[in-house]
Each structure stands twice: as C-alpha cells, then as structure tokens.
Write a protein that holds these residues in place. Structure first.
Motif, PDB file in Angstrom:
ATOM      1  N   SER A  37      56.889 -53.579  23.367  1.00  0.00           N
ATOM      2  CA  SER A  37      57.095 -54.888  24.015  1.00  0.00           C
ATOM      3  C   SER A  37      58.394 -54.895  24.819  1.00  0.00           C
ATOM      4  O   SER A  37      58.467 -55.464  25.926  1.00  0.00           O
ATOM      5  CB  SER A  37      57.113 -55.993  22.967  1.00  0.00           C
ATOM      6  N   ALA A  38      59.444 -54.286  24.278  1.00  0.00           N
ATOM      7  CA  ALA A  38      60.718 -54.226  25.007  1.00  0.00           C
ATOM      8  C   ALA A  38      60.577 -53.410  26.288  1.00  0.00           C
ATOM      9  O   ALA A  38      61.107 -53.774  27.351  1.00  0.00           O
ATOM     10  CB  ALA A  38      61.793 -53.643  24.102  1.00  0.00           C
ATOM     11  N   ALA A  39      59.823 -52.274  26.206  1.00  0.00           N
ATOM     12  CA  ALA A  39      59.621 -51.454  27.410  1.00  0.00           C
ATOM     13  C   ALA A  39      58.801 -52.206  28.454  1.00  0.00           C
ATOM     14  O   ALA A  39      59.077 -52.134  29.662  1.00  0.00           O
ATOM     15  CB  ALA A  39      58.938 -50.138  27.017  1.00  0.00           C
ATOM     16  N   GLN A  40      57.799 -52.933  28.033  1.00  0.00           N
ATOM     17  CA  GLN A  40      56.988 -53.726  28.971  1.00  0.00           C
ATOM     18  C   GLN A  40      57.825 -54.812  29.641  1.00  0.00           C
ATOM     19  O   GLN A  40      57.651 -55.105  30.829  1.00  0.00           O
ATOM     20  CB  GLN A  40      55.799 -54.343  28.222  1.00  0.00           C
ATOM     21  N   ALA A  41      58.735 -55.403  28.874  1.00  0.00           N
ATOM     22  CA  ALA A  41      59.604 -56.440  29.442  1.00  0.00           C
ATOM     23  C   ALA A  41      60.509 -55.842  30.520  1.00  0.00           C
ATOM     24  O   ALA A  41      60.738 -56.460  31.574  1.00  0.00           O
ATOM     25  CB  ALA A  41      60.426 -57.100  28.341  1.00  0.00           C
ATOM     26  N   ARG A  42      61.030 -54.633  30.276  1.00  0.00           N
ATOM     27  CA  ARG A  42      61.875 -53.987  31.294  1.00  0.00           C
ATOM     28  C   ARG A  42      61.070 -53.651  32.547  1.00  0.00           C
ATOM     29  O   ARG A  42      61.547 -53.808  33.680  1.00  0.00           O
ATOM     30  CB  ARG A  42      62.519 -52.726  30.714  1.00  0.00           C
ATOM     31  N   ALA A  43      59.822 -53.188  32.332  1.00  0.00           N
ATOM     32  CA  ALA A  43      58.969 -52.893  33.482  1.00  0.00           C
ATOM     33  C   ALA A  43      58.634 -54.154  34.267  1.00  0.00           C
ATOM     34  O   ALA A  43      58.577 -54.137  35.509  1.00  0.00           O
ATOM     35  CB  ALA A  43      57.688 -52.197  33.018  1.00  0.00           C
ATOM     36  N   ASP A  44      58.436 -55.243  33.547  1.00  0.00           N
ATOM     37  CA  ASP A  44      58.130 -56.505  34.218  1.00  0.00           C
ATOM     38  C   ASP A  44      59.318 -56.962  35.057  1.00  0.00           C
ATOM     39  O   ASP A  44      59.158 -57.495  36.173  1.00  0.00           O
ATOM     40  CB  ASP A  44      57.762 -57.557  33.183  1.00  0.00           C
ATOM     41  N   VAL A  45      60.527 -56.745  34.578  1.00  0.00           N
ATOM     42  CA  VAL A  45      61.721 -57.087  35.363  1.00  0.00           C
ATOM     43  C   VAL A  45      61.768 -56.269  36.640  1.00  0.00           C
ATOM     44  O   VAL A  45      62.051 -56.786  37.727  1.00  0.00           O
ATOM     45  CB  VAL A  45      62.986 -56.881  34.518  1.00  0.00           C
ATOM     46  N   ALA A  46      61.486 -54.969  36.551  1.00  0.00           N
ATOM     47  CA  ALA A  46      61.499 -54.118  37.746  1.00  0.00           C
ATOM     48  C   ALA A  46      60.445 -54.571  38.759  1.00  0.00           C
ATOM     49  O   ALA A  46      60.690 -54.592  39.978  1.00  0.00           O
ATOM     50  CB  ALA A  46      61.274 -52.657  37.352  1.00  0.00           C
ATOM     51  N   ALA A  47      59.248 -54.952  38.255  1.00  0.00           N
ATOM     52  CA  ALA A  47      58.191 -55.406  39.154  1.00  0.00           C
ATOM     53  C   ALA A  47      58.586 -56.705  39.852  1.00  0.00           C
ATOM     54  O   ALA A  47      58.335 -56.876  41.061  1.00  0.00           O
ATOM     55  CB  ALA A  47      56.885 -55.590  38.375  1.00  0.00           C
ATOM     56  N   GLN A  48      59.214 -57.619  39.106  1.00  0.00           N
ATOM     57  CA  GLN A  48      59.627 -58.880  39.716  1.00  0.00           C
ATOM     58  C   GLN A  48      60.776 -58.675  40.721  1.00  0.00           C
ATOM     59  O   GLN A  48      60.862 -59.398  41.722  1.00  0.00           O
ATOM     60  CB  GLN A  48      60.032 -59.880  38.630  1.00  0.00           C
ATOM     61  N   GLN A  49      61.634 -57.712  40.456  1.00  0.00           N
ATOM     62  CA  GLN A  49      62.682 -57.391  41.426  1.00  0.00           C
ATOM     63  C   GLN A  49      62.067 -56.864  42.731  1.00  0.00           C
ATOM     64  O   GLN A  49      62.508 -57.229  43.830  1.00  0.00           O
ATOM     65  CB  GLN A  49      63.646 -56.359  40.828  1.00  0.00           C
ATOM     66  N   ALA A  50      61.048 -56.006  42.610  1.00  0.00           N
ATOM     67  CA  ALA A  50      60.369 -55.506  43.803  1.00  0.00           C
ATOM     68  C   ALA A  50      59.661 -56.620  44.552  1.00  0.00           C
ATOM     69  O   ALA A  50      59.673 -56.659  45.792  1.00  0.00           O
ATOM     70  CB  ALA A  50      59.377 -54.414  43.407  1.00  0.00           C
ATOM     71  N   ALA A  51      59.038 -57.554  43.807  1.00  0.00           N
ATOM     72  CA  ALA A  51      58.360 -58.678  44.461  1.00  0.00           C
ATOM     73  C   ALA A  51      59.363 -59.558  45.204  1.00  0.00           C
ATOM     74  O   ALA A  51      59.075 -60.063  46.304  1.00  0.00           O
ATOM     75  CB  ALA A  51      57.598 -59.495  43.421  1.00  0.00           C
ATOM     76  N   LEU A  52      60.558 -59.723  44.617  1.00  0.00           N
ATOM     77  CA  LEU A  52      61.589 -60.511  45.295  1.00  0.00           C
ATOM     78  C   LEU A  52      62.049 -59.818  46.582  1.00  0.00           C
ATOM     79  O   LEU A  52      62.231 -60.478  47.615  1.00  0.00           O
ATOM     80  CB  LEU A  52      62.765 -60.748  44.344  1.00  0.00           C
ATOM     81  N   ARG A  53      62.215 -58.501  46.517  1.00  0.00           N
ATOM     82  CA  ARG A  53      62.616 -57.770  47.728  1.00  0.00           C
ATOM     83  C   ARG A  53      61.553 -57.882  48.805  1.00  0.00           C
ATOM     84  O   ARG A  53      61.865 -58.073  49.991  1.00  0.00           O
ATOM     85  CB  ARG A  53      62.876 -56.294  47.398  1.00  0.00           C
ATOM     86  N   SER A  54      60.271 -57.777  48.401  1.00  0.00           N
ATOM     87  CA  SER A  54      59.190 -57.890  49.380  1.00  0.00           C
ATOM     88  C   SER A  54      59.151 -59.283  50.016  1.00  0.00           C
ATOM     89  O   SER A  54      58.979 -59.423  51.238  1.00  0.00           O
ATOM     90  CB  SER A  54      57.851 -57.589  48.695  1.00  0.00           C
ATOM     91  N   ALA A  55      59.327 -60.319  49.194  1.00  0.00           N
ATOM     92  CA  ALA A  55      59.327 -61.682  49.724  1.00  0.00           C
ATOM     93  C   ALA A  55      60.523 -61.910  50.651  1.00  0.00           C
ATOM     94  O   ALA A  55      60.412 -62.593  51.677  1.00  0.00           O
ATOM     95  CB  ALA A  55      59.345 -62.686  48.578  1.00  0.00           C
ATOM     96  N   THR A  56      61.659 -61.310  50.296  1.00  0.00           N
ATOM     97  CA  THR A  56      62.848 -61.448  51.150  1.00  0.00           C
ATOM     98  C   THR A  56      62.636 -60.749  52.486  1.00  0.00           C
ATOM     99  O   THR A  56      63.057 -61.253  53.548  1.00  0.00           O
ATOM    100  CB  THR A  56      64.081 -60.874  50.432  1.00  0.00           C
ATOM    101  N   ILE A  57      61.980 -59.572  52.463  1.00  0.00           N
ATOM    102  CA  ILE A  57      61.699 -58.854  53.719  1.00  0.00           C
ATOM    103  C   ILE A  57      60.778 -59.674  54.612  1.00  0.00           C
ATOM    104  O   ILE A  57      60.998 -59.795  55.818  1.00  0.00           O
ATOM    105  CB  ILE A  57      61.094 -57.469  53.405  1.00  0.00           C
TER     106      ILE A  57
END
Length: 391
Positions: free
Chosen positions: A144-164
């Motif tokens: 569960s902790a590893a999935q939470a870290r992966a989810d953070v990375a995915a949301q960071q990428a989504a934020l970068r894409s939305a910013t672009i």
C-alpha cells in the motif's frame, strides 16, 4: 592637210586631263584596304555560366495550435518581424486552468495518502518483529505504501501535463522571421495538430536561391576538372540578376548540388546562399545566377564580332596570313565569355584575327593590317575637294 586633223590629238589630251581632275582614280591606286586585327594569345580564362533560379526562405515554419479551443486574441501585426518565443495567439485558457487546479488537488490527495500508508508500514514493521501480526499483513502494508508513492508520481506527471497544456494556450513563434497573413481570426475554433496553419513565419536573412543546371553540363565540367583542363578551388561565388535586370549587390556562396537528377527535366538543383539584410529578396522571386565554375589555364578568346558563319553553319574567322593576305579559318567555339568566344581549335597563339574592316574581303586579298582599337571612333568620310585633316 586639213587643220582639223592636226587639232584631234590636242583635244584628246585635254579630255584625258579633264577626266583626271574629276577626283576619281582608277581602281587599285588606293592600295590594300586597312583592317583592324587582334593577336590571339593563350591566357587563363574564368568560366562562368548564367542559370535560372528561384529564391527560397532560409527557414519556414507553419504555426499550428497544440491544444483545442477558441482564439481570444491575436498578438501580432501581419507582415511584421517576430522573434522566436514571441506570443502570437491566445486561446481561451479557462478549461486548462481548471485542469491544472484538478491535477494539483489530486496530487495533494496522493501526498496525504502516502503519509498514512508509510506510517502504517513502519508500525507493522515493529509488530512483525515480535510476531504481533502476521507476515502477510506487513507485506500488504508495504504494498500500500509503494502504491501511494506511485500514485504521487502519477499525479505529479498529470500536473506537469496540465501545466504544459495551459502554457500552450499562448501560441508563440517557433522561429524568428517575417510573419505572413493570419488565416484564422479572433473567435475561431481551432484544434490540436489541425491541417491548416494559423500563419507562416519565414526567415529571409540569409536566403537561399535554388538554381537549375543541366546534368550534361555538370558532367562535362566535372570531366574537364578531372582531366586538368579546368582548375577549381571549390569556393564558388555567385552573383544575381533580378527580374528588372539589375544586379543584386552582395555576392552569394554555393552550398551544395543535389545528388539526384530530375528524370523529367534532366537537371540538378544547385543551392546558393545570399545575405539579405534589407529584405530585398523575397521567397519565390525569379532570378538569374551567374556562377564562376573554374579557370581554363590555356584559353584563347576571340571577339564575337570577328566570328562569322559559313554555308554549313561552321564558325569562321579571317586571319592576316603570309604577305598580309587574307586566310579564312574554320574554328570551334565552346562558349561565350563576356563579349568574346572561347576558341578550342582552329587557331594558334600569335594569329592575327581580323576584327574590323572584313567586309568585301576575299581569300588571298592583300590588306594593310593595323592593331584594332575598340575605343577608337570611326573617321568621318572626307568630302570631295576637302583637304585632309592635319594630324
């Protein structure tokens, strides 16, 4: 004896004297006619050729949107110079601002989840050491902790894409140059990667000139260079003649010759580059390019006015031969160089080729040769009874 018989010889003598005073001399008393000649010598001759061409922009960029939306502003004047990165259009940013806000919220949620899952994994790690919980519960907490870290990375990428995407709502110039007319106006709906460009930017300084030359002529020149008849230093300068007949000031340099031959025309494209700081040259203009292709070390030049044609179409000249008598020569010419023909055979160094006064001359006819002065003015015809001008 009749007195009239004695007067006949005297009358005849008076008649002859009167004819002699009329100013007309019997043929042949004027001497051989004068002719002007040039002496043929071998000399280095720069080989040039004039070819048609078209101007082409150094760089061209079609401006297209990368996101969907309505154009709310145009930020340039058509025909102006624009710099790389300069804003050109603005697309309605509201939908993309909402996407950025949504991505930030999702990232915050994921970061909050990672804190609780990481804390749970640490507690389970202590408990599993004393066998207070099963090993499976501990591994589930770690997952569960590893999935939470992966989810953070995915949301960071989504934020970068939305910013672009939000940044792309302002369409900027990809290159510096002169911008053309705008195809779309304010209020138009545009889509990402659409076929039609919003506008076009062309970089015109420097500018290219695409020149067409026959592949047969290029092959002949290469053979002459390989055989040593023509020397080439590889630095070819190019001059331009514009559509109105004027000569373009700056010289250009030859960049490359295409490696393929157009099968429909039998020609190759040669590209030259010219400076264009004033923007005088525009893409698509028809020009004529003069290229210096090389130097023929032992060339013989004859003025074009000295060359005629016989009944078979062969090039001929008249030469002052032995005893100052006319000798016709059949020659072969390769090309024109300025106002002269480049002669490849039929003459030898030292020959005196007649340039002026060749009218009504026949082979074997004696002449009075004198060096030809191209700048001399023709003498005015002498009027009957007029004394010759003093020198």
């Amino acid at each position: 004896m009749s007195p009239f018989r004695n007067a006949l010889p005297a009358i005849a003598l008076l008649s002859l004297a009167a004819c002699g005073q009329g100013g007309q001399q019997p043929p042949g008393q004027g001497g051989p006619p004068p002719v002007g000649y040039v002496i043929v010598n071998e000399q280095p001759v720069t080989l040039t050729t004039e070819l048609p061409g078209r101007t082409t922009a150094y760089e061209t960029s079609d401006v297209r949107p990368q996101v969907n939306g309505l154009i709310v502003a145009r930020l340039f004047q058509e025909g102006d110079m624009v710099a790389k990165g300069q804003p050109l259009y603005r697309i309605d940013p509201a939908p993309y601002q909402a996407q950025v806000a949504n991505a930030r919220a999702a990232l915050a949620k994921a970061q909050a989840a990672i804190a609780s899952s990481a804390a749970l994994a640490r507690r389970y790690g202590e408990l599993v050491k004393i066998n207070a919980i099963s090993r499976q519960d501990y591994e589930t907490a770690l997952t569960s902790a590893a999935q939470a870290r992966a989810d953070v990375a995915a949301q960071q990428a989504a934020l970068r894409s939305a910013t672009i995407d939000l940044g792309r709502t302002t369409i900027r110039a990809p290159i510096s140059g002169r911008i053309g007319r705008s195809i779309y106006t304010t209020g138009a709906l545009v889509t990402a990667a659409q076929a039609d460009a919003l506008t076009t930017i062309s970089r015109l300084d420097p500018i290219y000139v695409d020149i067409q030359q026959s592949s047969a002529d290029l092959l002949k020149l290469r053979q002459q260079i390989l055989s040593g008849q023509v020397a080439s230093d590889g630095r070819t300068q190019v001059r331009l003649k514009l559509e109105d007949g004027s000569t373009y000031g700056p010289e250009g340099t030859l960049r490359f010759a295409d490696v393929t031959v157009d099968p429909s025309t039998g020609s190759q494209t040669i590209r030259a580059q010219f400076p264009n700081p004033a923007g005088l040259l525009q893409p698509g203009m028809y020009v004529r390019a003069e290229l210096a292709q090389g130097t023929q070390r032992q060339g013989m030049l004859v003025p074009q006015r000295a060359v005629g044609r016989d009944e078979r179409g062969n090039a001929t000249v008249l030469v002052v031969g032995q005893g100052n008598k006319i000798e016709p020569r059949v020659i072969k010419t390769d090309r024109t160089v300025g106002d002269s023909w480049l002669v490849t055979s039929g003459l030898k160094p030292g020959d005196k080729v007649i340039v002026e006064g060749a009218m009504m001359l026949r082979p074997g006819m004696p002449v009075t040769p004198q060096p030809w002065n191209p700048n001399a003015k023709p003498a005015a015809p002498q009027q009957p009874g007029q004394a010759p001008a003093k020198k």
